[in-house]
Write an enzyme that holds these catalytic residues in place. Structure first.
Site, PDB file in Angstrom:
ATOM      1  CB  CYS A 265       5.432   2.339  -0.227  1.00 20.43           C
ATOM      2  SG  CYS A 265       5.062   3.387   1.180  1.00 20.43           S
TER       3      CYS A 265
HETATM    4  C1  UGA Z   1       1.254   1.100  -0.388  1.00 17.92           C
HETATM    5  C2  UGA Z   1       0.504  -0.195  -0.009  1.00 17.92           C
HETATM    6  O1  UGA Z   1      -0.768  -0.227  -0.674  1.00 17.92           O
HETATM    7  C3  UGA Z   1       0.280  -0.282   1.517  1.00 17.92           C
HETATM    8  O2  UGA Z   1      -0.312  -1.527   1.852  1.00 17.92           O
HETATM    9  C4  UGA Z   1       1.668  -0.170   2.193  1.00 17.92           C
HETATM   10  O3  UGA Z   1       1.541  -0.247   3.596  1.00 17.92           O
HETATM   11  C5  UGA Z   1       2.297   1.149   1.813  1.00 17.92           C
HETATM   12  O4  UGA Z   1       2.465   1.168   0.375  1.00 17.92           O
HETATM   13  C6  UGA Z   1       3.631   1.224   2.521  1.00 17.92           C
HETATM   14  O5  UGA Z   1       4.522   0.430   2.224  1.00 17.92           O
HETATM   15  O6  UGA Z   1       3.756   1.994   3.503  1.00 17.92           O
HETATM   16  P1  UGA Z   1       0.550   3.643  -0.821  1.00 17.92           P
HETATM   17  O7  UGA Z   1       1.942   3.840  -1.328  1.00 17.92           O
HETATM   18  O8  UGA Z   1      -0.021   4.610   0.144  1.00 17.92           O
HETATM   19  O9  UGA Z   1       0.413   2.201  -0.091  1.00 17.92           O
HETATM   20  O10 UGA Z   1      -0.369   3.676  -2.097  1.00 17.92           O
HETATM   21  P2  UGA Z   1      -1.334   2.693  -2.914  1.00 17.92           P
HETATM   22  O11 UGA Z   1      -2.731   3.059  -2.609  1.00 17.92           O
HETATM   23  O12 UGA Z   1      -0.948   1.290  -2.746  1.00 17.92           O
HETATM   24  O13 UGA Z   1      -0.998   3.165  -4.420  1.00 17.92           O
HETATM   25  C7  UGA Z   1       0.334   3.135  -4.915  1.00 17.92           C
HETATM   26  C8  UGA Z   1       0.400   3.582  -6.360  1.00 17.92           C
HETATM   27  O14 UGA Z   1      -0.155   2.586  -7.208  1.00 17.92           O
HETATM   28  C9  UGA Z   1      -0.337   4.878  -6.691  1.00 17.92           C
HETATM   29  O15 UGA Z   1       0.482   5.670  -7.504  1.00 17.92           O
HETATM   30  C10 UGA Z   1      -1.567   4.414  -7.472  1.00 17.92           C
HETATM   31  O16 UGA Z   1      -2.003   5.373  -8.404  1.00 17.92           O
HETATM   32  C11 UGA Z   1      -1.031   3.183  -8.170  1.00 17.92           C
HETATM   33  N1  UGA Z   1      -2.075   2.180  -8.522  1.00 17.92           N
HETATM   34  C12 UGA Z   1      -2.780   1.540  -7.561  1.00 17.92           C
HETATM   35  C13 UGA Z   1      -2.281   1.850  -9.851  1.00 17.92           C
HETATM   36  O17 UGA Z   1      -1.624   2.409 -10.769  1.00 17.92           O
HETATM   37  N2  UGA Z   1      -3.211   0.893 -10.175  1.00 17.92           N
HETATM   38  C14 UGA Z   1      -3.925   0.251  -9.234  1.00 17.92           C
HETATM   39  O18 UGA Z   1      -4.750  -0.620  -9.604  1.00 17.92           O
HETATM   40  C15 UGA Z   1      -3.717   0.586  -7.893  1.00 17.92           C
END
Ligand code: UGA
Length: 428
Positions: A265
Site C-alpha cells: 500500500c
Molecule cells: C497500511 C495502512 O496502515 C492501512 O490503514 C491501509 O488501509 C493499508 O495500508 C491499505 O492501504 O490497504 P499495511 O500496509 O497493512 O496498512 O501496513 P502498516 O501496518 O501500515 O505498515 C506499513 C509499513 O510501515 C511496514 O513495512 C512497517 O514496518 C512500516 N512502519 C510502520 C514503520 O517503518 N514505522 C512505523 O512506525 C510504522
C-alpha cells in the site's frame, strides 16, 4: 442488506466476511475458481487474523462465493468493487481490473429491475469513480447514474494482519457519493457503528484514502530522517519521538524509525499520488522525498554493517525477518528484499529466517539459505541483520553461537545491554 463483493483479495474477503458477520447476505465473485471454492469451504484464501472464524461461521450460510456475475448482481442490492489497482512502470495506477469489474456489473444492470448501488472500495486516484467507473457503468447498462442506479466510493483503512479488527473497530468511516440516495444506502450498511462517519463526494473520498496513507508514510520517512540525524549526534531517536509523540497534535503512532516502510500500500499509493500530481502539472517535492528517504534506509543499514565487517565476500550474514512487517507472510516491497540484494551483490552468503514469509521469499531469492529457526540462521554467522519487527526477535538469546556477534538492528528489536554483542541500531 444483500451485498455482492467483486474480488476476493484481502480487502474483498475481509469486507465480505465482516458484512456477513454484521447480518447481511453476501455473495463474493472472483475469476479464480480456487478462491471461490476455498471461501465456500470456509477456508480463507489468504492469512488474516480472525478471518478463519468468520468464514467458518458464515460460509454456506449468509456468505457464498461464485464465478457468476449474473447470479451475484441479480441477487444483491449493493456491489462493492474490491479488485487490485497495481501501479504500472510509470507509477500510475493500472485500472484494468476496475474497468473490467465496472463493465461486468454494468452489463448485468441492463436487465435488472430494482435499484442497485455500485461502491468502489479499491484504492483509486481522485476522479476515477466519476470519470472512469460511472461512464463504464452507464455505457454497459444503458442506464443513468444517480437516477437508475447509484455510485459510491467507500475507502478501506485496513491494516494487513489486523484487517478484521480494523473493519469491526474503525477510527472513522468515509462514504463518498455523488447522489443522496446512494449515500443513504451505503450509510445504512454501517448503521451499528459508533465512530465518526464522514459523508463526502466520491473524489474527496478517494483523496482521503491516498492522503491517509501518504501522511503515514511521511511520518515514517520523517522519523527515519530524524533518526539518521540522531544517530550521528549520539541521541536515542526513540526517546526523542516518545517526547515528540506525546504532543496530542502529533500522536505517538508511526514514529518508529528503522528500515522504512514496505507492503502493497504505502509505496504504491505514494507513487500513484505523485503520478496523479504530475499529470495535473504539479511537482510533489515532499512526496518524492518521502520515497527517497525510504529507499535510502536499506543502504544506510548496509553501510553500518560494513563498519564492522568491511569485506562481506563469503561472510555468512543472518537476515532475520523477510515479511514487510510482522504477523504477515506478505513480502511485497519488503525492505528485506533490497537488503538481501545488496548483501548478495557484495558476495555475502545469506542465511535468512522468517516465521511466515520464507516460501514467498524463495520465489524472489531461490538460492540463499533459509533457516527453520532464528537460532539456526545465527549459528556461525559473521553478522546478523534484523529486518522485520517480529515479536520473537525481542527474546533472541543465541548471539553467542555467531562467529562474530555483530547485530545490525533495523527495527529496534534487540536490547543491546547485558548481552555480549556488538550492537548497532539503524537510527539510534
Ligand atoms: C497500511 C495502512 O496502515 C492501512 O490503514 C491501509 O488501509 C493499508 O495500508 C491499505 O492501504 O490497504 P499495511 O500496509 O497493512 O496498512 O501496513 P502498516 O501496518 O501500515 O505498515 C506499513 C509499513 O510501515 C511496514 O513495512 C512497517 O514496518 C512500516 N512502519 C510502520 C514503520 O517503518 N514505522 C512505523 O512506525 C510504522
Amino acid at each position: 442488506m444483500r451485498i455482492s463483493i467483486i474480488g476476493t483479495g484481502y480487502v474483498g474477503t475481509v469486507t465480505g466476511a465482516c458484512f456477513a458477520h454484521l447480518g447481511n447476505e453476501v455473495i463474493c465473485v472472483d475469476v479464480d475458481p480456487k478462491r471461490v471454492e476455498s471461501i465456500n469451504r470456509g477456508v480463507p484464501p489468504i492469512y488474516e487474523e480472525g478471518l478463519d472464524e468468520l468464514l467458518k461461521a458464515h460460509a454456506g450460510k449468509n456468505l457464498r462465493a461464485t464465478l457468476d456475475y449474473d447470479y451475484a448482481v441479480s441477487n444483491s442490492d449493493v456491489s462493492f468493487i474490491c479488485v487490485p489497482t497495481p501501479t504500472d512502470e510509470n507509477g500510475k495506477i493500472d485500472l484494468r481490473f476496475v474497468r473490467e469489474a465496472s463493465r461486468s456489473i454494468g452489463e448485468r444492470l441492463k436487465d435488472k429491475g430494482s435499484y442497485h448501488v455500485v461502491v468502489v472500495k479499491s484504492t483509486v486516484v481522485p476522479q476515477t469513480t466519476q470519470q472512469v467507473v460511472t461512464p463504464i457503468l452507464e455505457e454497459a447498462s444503458g442506464k443513468k447514474a444517480g437516477l437508475d442506479f447509484g455510485v459510491g466510493m467507500n475507502p478501506e483503512f485496513l491494516r494487513e494482519g489486523k484487517a478484521v479488527h480494523d473493519f469491526m473497530h474503525p477510527d472513522r468511516i468515509v462514504i463518498g457519493g455523488d447522489d443522496p440516495k446512494a449515500l443513504g444506502i451505503i450509510k445504512g450498511l454501517y448503521a451499528g457503528y459508533t465512530c465518526p462517519i464522514l459523508e463526502v463526494d466520491t473524489k474527496t473520498a478517494e483523496m482521503i484514502k491516498y492522503v491517509s496513507n501518504a501522511f503515514l508514510a511521511t511520518k515514517i520517512s520523517f522519523s527515519n530522517e530524524v533518526g539518521n540525524i540522531c544517530k550521528r549526534l549520539g541521541i536515542d531517536t526513540y526517546k526523542v519521538m516518545e517526547g515528540v509523540g506525546l504532543d496530542a497534535r502529533i500522536s505517538p503512532y508511526f514514529l518508529n524509525s528503522g528500515l522504512g516502510f514496505g507492503g502493497s500500500c504505502f509505496p504504491k499509493d505514494v507513487k500513484a499520488l505523485i503520478g496523479k500530481a504530475s499529470e495535473i502539472d504539479y511537482e510533489p517535492i515532499l512526496l518524492k522525498t518521502v520515497l527517497k528517504v525510504n529507499d535510502g534506509q536499506p543502504h544506510m543499514l548496509i553501510s553500518l554493517l560494513k563498519k564492522h565487517v568491511p569485506d562481506l565476500k563469503d561472510k555468512r550474514i543472518a537476515v532475520l525477518g523477510l515479511a514487510f512487517k510482522n504477523d504477515t507472510d506478505d513480502i511485497r516491497e519488503s525492505r528485506a528484499i533490497p537488503v538481501i540484494g545488496s548483501l548478495l551483490a557484495e558476495g555475502a552468503k545469506v542465511a535468512a529466517y522468517d516465521p511466515m514469509a520464507t516460501d514467498n521469499m524463495k520465489k524472489v531469492y531461490p538460492n540463499i539459505k533459509y533457516a527453520k529457526t532464528a537460532d539456526e540462521a545465527l549459528e556461525g554467522a559473521d553478522a546478523c541483520i534484523i529486518a522485520t519487527e517480529w515479536a520473537e526477535f525481542k527474546k533472541l538469546d543465541s548471539f553467542k553461537s555467531m562467529r562474530k556477534p555483530v547485530v545490525i538492528d533495523g527495527r529496534r528489536m534487540v536490547d543491546p545491554r547485558g548481552k555480549d554483542i556488538i550492537y548497532e541500531g539503524l537510527c539510534w
